[in-house]
Design a protein around this motif. Structure first.
Motif, mmCIF file in Angstrom:
data_model
loop_
_atom_site.group_PDB
_atom_site.id
_atom_site.type_symbol
_atom_site.label_atom_id
_atom_site.label_comp_id
_atom_site.label_asym_id
_atom_site.label_seq_id
_atom_site.Cartn_x
_atom_site.Cartn_y
_atom_site.Cartn_z
ATOM 1 N N PHE A 1 0.844 -1.191 0.000
ATOM 2 C CA PHE A 1 0.000 0.000 0.000
ATOM 3 C C PHE A 1 0.886 1.250 0.000
ATOM 4 O O PHE A 1 1.902 1.290 0.694
ATOM 5 C CB PHE A 1 -0.879 0.025 1.259
ATOM 6 C CG PHE A 1 -1.681 -1.231 1.481
ATOM 7 C CD1 PHE A 1 -1.096 -2.356 2.041
ATOM 8 C CD2 PHE A 1 -3.018 -1.288 1.139
ATOM 9 C CE1 PHE A 1 -1.824 -3.525 2.257
ATOM 10 C CE2 PHE A 1 -3.759 -2.447 1.350
ATOM 11 C CZ PHE A 1 -3.162 -3.559 1.907
ATOM 12 N N ASP B 1 -6.349 -1.229 -6.846
ATOM 13 C CA ASP B 1 -7.167 -0.025 -6.762
ATOM 14 C C ASP B 1 -6.255 1.190 -6.747
ATOM 15 O O ASP B 1 -5.494 1.373 -5.813
ATOM 16 C CB ASP B 1 -8.022 -0.071 -5.497
ATOM 17 C CG ASP B 1 -8.990 1.108 -5.395
ATOM 18 O OD1 ASP B 1 -9.852 1.078 -4.495
ATOM 19 O OD2 ASP B 1 -8.893 2.058 -6.198
ATOM 20 N N GLN C 1 -2.018 -10.928 3.151
ATOM 21 C CA GLN C 1 -3.451 -11.146 3.019
ATOM 22 C C GLN C 1 -3.703 -12.380 2.167
ATOM 23 O O GLN C 1 -3.163 -12.508 1.085
ATOM 24 C CB GLN C 1 -4.129 -9.943 2.373
ATOM 25 C CG GLN C 1 -3.954 -8.634 3.121
ATOM 26 C CD GLN C 1 -4.752 -8.586 4.408
ATOM 27 O OE1 GLN C 1 -5.376 -9.552 4.821
ATOM 28 N NE2 GLN C 1 -4.718 -7.435 5.063
ATOM 29 N N VAL C 2 -4.539 -13.256 2.657
ATOM 30 C CA VAL C 2 -4.901 -14.429 1.874
ATOM 31 C C VAL C 2 -6.340 -14.246 1.406
ATOM 32 O O VAL C 2 -6.613 -13.692 0.359
ATOM 33 C CB VAL C 2 -4.709 -15.728 2.664
ATOM 34 C CG1 VAL C 2 -5.035 -16.928 1.817
ATOM 35 C CG2 VAL C 2 -3.280 -15.810 3.179
ATOM 36 N N SER C 3 -7.281 -14.650 2.209
ATOM 37 C CA SER C 3 -8.678 -14.500 1.789
ATOM 38 C C SER C 3 -9.473 -13.594 2.713
ATOM 39 O O SER C 3 -10.563 -13.197 2.393
ATOM 40 C CB SER C 3 -9.356 -15.872 1.729
ATOM 41 O OG SER C 3 -9.308 -16.474 3.011
ATOM 42 N N GLY D 1 -9.445 -10.108 5.467
ATOM 43 C CA GLY D 1 -8.719 -8.875 5.749
ATOM 44 C C GLY D 1 -8.383 -8.693 7.203
ATOM 45 O O GLY D 1 -8.447 -7.579 7.707
ATOM 46 N N GLY E 1 -12.853 -10.547 1.655
ATOM 47 C CA GLY E 1 -11.922 -10.803 0.565
ATOM 48 C C GLY E 1 -11.222 -9.563 0.062
ATOM 49 O O GLY E 1 -10.329 -9.646 -0.768
ATOM 50 N N GLY E 2 -11.616 -8.398 0.555
ATOM 51 C CA GLY E 2 -10.926 -7.181 0.148
ATOM 52 C C GLY E 2 -9.616 -7.020 0.889
ATOM 53 O O GLY E 2 -9.324 -7.760 1.828
ATOM 54 N N PHE E 3 -8.828 -6.063 0.478
ATOM 55 C CA PHE E 3 -7.504 -5.891 1.058
ATOM 56 C C PHE E 3 -7.308 -4.540 1.716
ATOM 57 O O PHE E 3 -6.317 -4.319 2.365
ATOM 58 C CB PHE E 3 -6.440 -6.067 -0.032
ATOM 59 C CG PHE E 3 -6.578 -7.361 -0.789
ATOM 60 C CD1 PHE E 3 -7.178 -7.384 -2.044
ATOM 61 C CD2 PHE E 3 -6.147 -8.545 -0.238
ATOM 62 C CE1 PHE E 3 -7.318 -8.565 -2.738
ATOM 63 C CE2 PHE E 3 -6.285 -9.738 -0.931
ATOM 64 C CZ PHE E 3 -6.868 -9.748 -2.185
ATOM 65 N N TYR F 1 -2.994 0.402 -4.008
ATOM 66 C CA TYR F 1 -2.478 -0.807 -3.393
ATOM 67 C C TYR F 1 -2.384 -1.944 -4.391
ATOM 68 O O TYR F 1 -3.113 -1.975 -5.393
ATOM 69 C CB TYR F 1 -3.249 -1.202 -2.135
ATOM 70 C CG TYR F 1 -4.662 -1.688 -2.320
ATOM 71 C CD1 TYR F 1 -5.722 -0.796 -2.345
ATOM 72 C CD2 TYR F 1 -4.946 -3.057 -2.392
ATOM 73 C CE1 TYR F 1 -7.021 -1.237 -2.466
ATOM 74 C CE2 TYR F 1 -6.247 -3.505 -2.503
ATOM 75 C CZ TYR F 1 -7.287 -2.583 -2.537
ATOM 76 O OH TYR F 1 -8.583 -3.032 -2.653
ATOM 77 N N SER G 1 -10.957 -3.439 8.670
ATOM 78 C CA SER G 1 -10.585 -4.144 7.455
ATOM 79 C C SER G 1 -11.688 -5.113 7.096
ATOM 80 O O SER G 1 -12.164 -5.867 7.942
ATOM 81 C CB SER G 1 -9.260 -4.881 7.665
ATOM 82 O OG SER G 1 -8.829 -5.483 6.474
ATOM 83 N N ASP G 2 -12.077 -5.074 5.828
ATOM 84 C CA ASP G 2 -13.140 -5.904 5.319
ATOM 85 C C ASP G 2 -12.724 -7.369 5.335
ATOM 86 O O ASP G 2 -11.646 -7.723 4.865
ATOM 87 C CB ASP G 2 -13.442 -5.440 3.897
ATOM 88 C CG ASP G 2 -14.564 -6.215 3.244
ATOM 89 O OD1 ASP G 2 -14.865 -5.904 2.087
ATOM 90 O OD2 ASP G 2 -15.124 -7.117 3.881
ATOM 91 N N ASN G 3 -13.580 -8.230 5.841
ATOM 92 C CA ASN G 3 -13.260 -9.653 5.896
ATOM 93 C C ASN G 3 -13.893 -10.454 4.762
ATOM 94 O O ASN G 3 -13.970 -11.681 4.839
ATOM 95 C CB ASN G 3 -13.728 -10.240 7.240
ATOM 96 C CG ASN G 3 -12.725 -9.995 8.341
ATOM 97 O OD1 ASN G 3 -11.564 -9.723 8.074
ATOM 98 N ND2 ASN G 3 -13.167 -10.084 9.570
ATOM 99 N N ASN H 1 -1.805 -6.298 -4.895
ATOM 100 C CA ASN H 1 -1.857 -7.628 -4.326
ATOM 101 C C ASN H 1 -1.168 -8.576 -5.302
ATOM 102 O O ASN H 1 -1.511 -8.592 -6.493
ATOM 103 C CB ASN H 1 -3.299 -8.063 -4.065
ATOM 104 C CG ASN H 1 -3.361 -9.412 -3.374
ATOM 105 O OD1 ASN H 1 -3.723 -10.425 -3.953
ATOM 106 N ND2 ASN H 1 -2.991 -9.421 -2.123
#
Lengths: 116, 113
Positions: free
Chosen positions: A33, A56, A97-99, A101, B97-99, A48, B93-95, A50
């Motif tokens: 980021f 984004d 980060q995997v799946s 946040g 699948g977002g980052f 950022y 932080s969104d859980n 991934n």
């Protein structure tokens, strides 16, 4: 363990010049980021990545700003041409980060940029 | 969209006083919640986190409890020290699948000896 490494720590340059900020994320982290922090606007997310892919970039203020991540261990943020209003502290952060946040971001110490 | 609102600063306390910094959030789903601290000249660093409702995060005497019913994650410390002077950021932080992490505006704390 080495944290996020940013260079340079300080940059002073004249308006119109090209500025390149560099970031080395923590090894093994797959998200990166770029933020900008000013007194007036606070902390702003610029872009950022991934897995080295930009996800984004809606926070990038203008076409003068560009960012790249050519590999998992290096990213750059470039401003060309620079303007006085770009003066700020620029932070790079990385996370694993995997799946979900639920992993925190790890920040570098920032680059303090002054455009004269 | 998701958002975080925290109390405006600066907050000025005397050493050994009780600290509360309020934080509320708006989110779809079930986010993870964080408090970060920023000391002068440094980047943000994680202070504590909670990933589900009723979880309590704690670190260095600071605590915060994830309250889903009030959508809050207030930061507390029973006895502050001069060395706690810093800027504190609440974040989510969104859980799904977002980052991205959404940060609050930050609250500056001054602790006087």
């Amino acid at each position: 363990d080495a944290g996020v490494i940013q260079s340079p720590r300080h940059e002073v340059t004249e308006m119109g010049q090209e500025v390149t900020l560099r970031c080395k994320p923590i090894s093994g982290h797959n998200s990166l980021f770029w933020y900008r922090q000013t007194m007036m606007r606070g902390l702003e997310l610029l872009i950022y990545f991934n897995n080295n892919v930009p996800i984004d970039d809606s926070g990038m203020p203008e076409d003068r700003f560009s960012a790249k991540m050519p590999n998992a261990s290096f990213s750059t943020l470039k401003i060309q041409p620079s303007e006085p209003r770009d003066s700020a502290v620029y932070f790079c952060a990385s996370s694993s980060q995997v799946s979900k946040g639920n992993q925190p971001q790890h920040f570098g110490d920032g680059t303090r940029l002054s455009i004269l | 969209g998701d958002s975080v609102t925290q109390m405006e600063g600066p907050v000025t306390l005397s050493e050994e006083a009780f600290l509360t910094i309020n934080c509320t959030y708006t989110a779809t789903g079930y986010p993870s919640l964080f408090w970060y601290v920023q000391y002068p000249g440094e980047g943000l660093q994680l202070l504590l986190k909670a990933t589900k409702a009723d979880d309590k995060g704690s670190n260095k005497g600071f605590e915060a409890t994830y309250r889903k019913e009030t959508t809050s994650f207030h930061l507390e410390k029973g006895s502050v020290q001069v060395s706690d002077s810093a800027v504190y950021f609440c974040a989510l932080s969104d859980n799904t699948g977002g980052f991205k992490t959404i940060f609050g505006a930050g609250t500056r704390l001054f602790v006087k000896a």
